[in-house]
Scaffold this motif. Structure first.
Motif, PDB file in Angstrom:
ATOM      1  N   UNK A 102       0.821  -1.172   0.075  1.00  0.00           N
ATOM      2  CA  UNK A 102      -0.152   0.003   0.014  1.00  0.00           C
ATOM      3  C   UNK A 102       0.917   1.285  -0.004  1.00  0.00           C
ATOM      4  N   UNK A 103       1.738   1.261   0.839  1.00  0.00           N
ATOM      5  CA  UNK A 103       2.745   2.455   0.634  1.00  0.00           C
ATOM      6  C   UNK A 103       3.553   2.676  -0.535  1.00  0.00           C
ATOM      7  N   UNK A 104       3.776   1.431  -1.163  1.00  0.00           N
ATOM      8  CA  UNK A 104       4.497   1.631  -2.511  1.00  0.00           C
ATOM      9  C   UNK A 104       3.699   2.199  -3.528  1.00  0.00           C
ATOM     10  N   UNK A 105       2.373   1.755  -3.339  1.00  0.00           N
ATOM     11  CA  UNK A 105       1.371   2.404  -4.345  1.00  0.00           C
ATOM     12  C   UNK A 105       0.960   3.782  -4.225  1.00  0.00           C
ATOM     13  N   UNK A 106       1.093   4.079  -2.792  1.00  0.00           N
ATOM     14  CA  UNK A 106       0.727   5.310  -2.508  1.00  0.00           C
ATOM     15  C   UNK A 106       1.946   6.320  -2.744  1.00  0.00           C
ATOM     16  N   UNK A 107       3.079   5.888  -2.801  1.00  0.00           N
ATOM     17  CA  UNK A 107       4.275   6.706  -3.392  1.00  0.00           C
ATOM     18  C   UNK A 107       4.147   6.915  -5.040  1.00  0.00           C
ATOM     19  N   UNK A 108       3.782   5.885  -5.639  1.00  0.00           N
ATOM     20  CA  UNK A 108       3.627   5.842  -7.194  1.00  0.00           C
ATOM     21  C   UNK A 108       2.534   6.922  -7.582  1.00  0.00           C
ATOM     22  N   UNK A 109       1.457   6.960  -6.745  1.00  0.00           N
ATOM     23  CA  UNK A 109       0.684   7.839  -7.220  1.00  0.00           C
ATOM     24  C   UNK A 109       0.799   9.329  -6.741  1.00  0.00           C
ATOM     25  N   UNK A 110       1.349   9.475  -5.550  1.00  0.00           N
ATOM     26  CA  UNK A 110       1.515  10.805  -4.760  1.00  0.00           C
ATOM     27  C   UNK A 110       2.837  11.433  -4.976  1.00  0.00           C
ATOM     28  N   UNK A 111       3.936  10.507  -5.278  1.00  0.00           N
ATOM     29  CA  UNK A 111       5.308  10.878  -5.329  1.00  0.00           C
ATOM     30  C   UNK A 111       5.831  11.440  -4.160  1.00  0.00           C
ATOM     31  N   UNK A 112       5.460  11.125  -2.877  1.00  0.00           N
ATOM     32  CA  UNK A 112       5.811  11.692  -1.572  1.00  0.00           C
ATOM     33  C   UNK A 112       6.896  10.647  -0.895  1.00  0.00           C
ATOM     34  N   UNK A 113       7.742  11.271  -0.488  1.00  0.00           N
ATOM     35  CA  UNK A 113       8.997  10.250  -0.236  1.00  0.00           C
ATOM     36  C   UNK A 113       8.697   9.476   1.059  1.00  0.00           C
ATOM     37  N   UNK A 114       7.757  10.026   1.855  1.00  0.00           N
ATOM     38  CA  UNK A 114       7.378   9.534   3.100  1.00  0.00           C
ATOM     39  C   UNK A 114       6.727   8.024   2.945  1.00  0.00           C
ATOM     40  N   UNK A 115       5.943   7.878   2.033  1.00  0.00           N
ATOM     41  CA  UNK A 115       5.288   6.692   1.452  1.00  0.00           C
ATOM     42  C   UNK A 115       6.562   5.697   0.977  1.00  0.00           C
ATOM     43  N   UNK A 116       7.665   6.021   0.264  1.00  0.00           N
ATOM     44  CA  UNK A 116       8.574   5.416  -0.151  1.00  0.00           C
ATOM     45  C   UNK A 116       9.469   4.868   1.065  1.00  0.00           C
ATOM     46  N   UNK A 117       9.758   5.595   2.193  1.00  0.00           N
ATOM     47  CA  UNK A 117      10.337   5.198   3.089  1.00  0.00           C
ATOM     48  C   UNK A 117       9.688   4.314   3.866  1.00  0.00           C
TER      49      UNK A 117
END
Length: 237
Positions: free
Chosen positions: A127-142
């Motif tokens: 879920x966090x990886x998908x959130x990073x793909x759509x929002x490009x927020x680094x916090x989700x990537x971390x």
């Protein structure tokens, strides 16, 4: 009548004598004991005499006392992962269920509880990886990286516990166990599942395959205990 009985008695006596002579030259060992010998000799970097009387007696004594038995993983992690297609399919499509089954067999908790923890960590990482793909927020990537490492560490930790509980030999370390589940989790699950199922592990008890082999003087052959009767029939013929 008397002559016929004497002939039968003499034939049976000869059969008993031949069987006793055959038993003197052949030792029947449990499959786990042979694997233990192979693992110990491979760990030393050399091959010893499998038929040595003293080593064999020591190995039997240690095996019966429940200690000193070293075992091996069933197959390689990558090359043998498709040996059991059912296990490979479950490990790929539903690793949470496969991991829970392994934990139940090993005696490290219920299948539902362990599978649920694995599922929650994996879904959180996804879920966090998908959130990073759509929002490009680094916090989700971390967060995705943290949960991914958590999944590998959690499953690798229990791989280490399995190795220690059942004395599975190898060059593995706790760090290697975590790396295996981070790089190729499905293959590592396949190897663990094959080892536990093929050796009939139930509730943390290693029951073994139940196979026996016949070891003659100076030779090793993978035969079942019926090989004694087969060899006896061959000698008679």
């Amino acid at each position: 009548m008397t002559t016929e009985m004497e002939v039968k008695g003499g034939a049976s006596a000869e059969g008993v004598e031949e069987e006793s002579l055959l038993m003197e030259g052949v030792a029947v060992l449990d499959f786990d004991m042979l694997c233990s010998t192979v693992a110990m000799q491979a760990h030393k970097g050399k091959w010893g005499k499998v038929s040595d009387d003293n080593e064999e007696e020591n190995l039997v004594s240690e095996y019966q006392n429940g200690g000193g038995v070293f075992r091996l993983w069933e197959g390689e992690i990558i090359y043998d992962c498709f040996d059991d297609q059912r296990v490979a399919l479950q490990s790929t499509c539903c690793p949470c269920y496969r991991f829970g089954k392994n934990m139940k067999r090993s005696g490290f908790g219920s299948c539902f509880l362990q599978g649920s923890i694995h599922f929650i960590l994996a879904v959180a990482a996804l879920c966090n990886m998908l959130a990073f793909i759509f929002t490009r927020r680094r916090c989700f990537l971390y967060l995705a990286i943290v949960f991914t490492v958590s999944v590998g560490t959690y499953i690798g930790f229990y791989r280490t516990l399995i190795r220690k509980r059942f004395n599975i030999k190898g060059s593995d370390s706790p760090f290697d166990d975590c790396v295996y589940h981070l790089i190729c989790p499905c293959c590592a699950l396949c190897q663990e599942s094959r080892t536990l199922e093929m050796n009939n592990v139930q509730d943390g008890i290693w029951n073994g395959r139940g196979d026996t082999i016949c070891i003659g003087i100076g030779t090793v052959s993978t035969k079942s205990p019926v090989c004694l009767g087969m060899q006896k029939d061959t000698n008679d013929s």
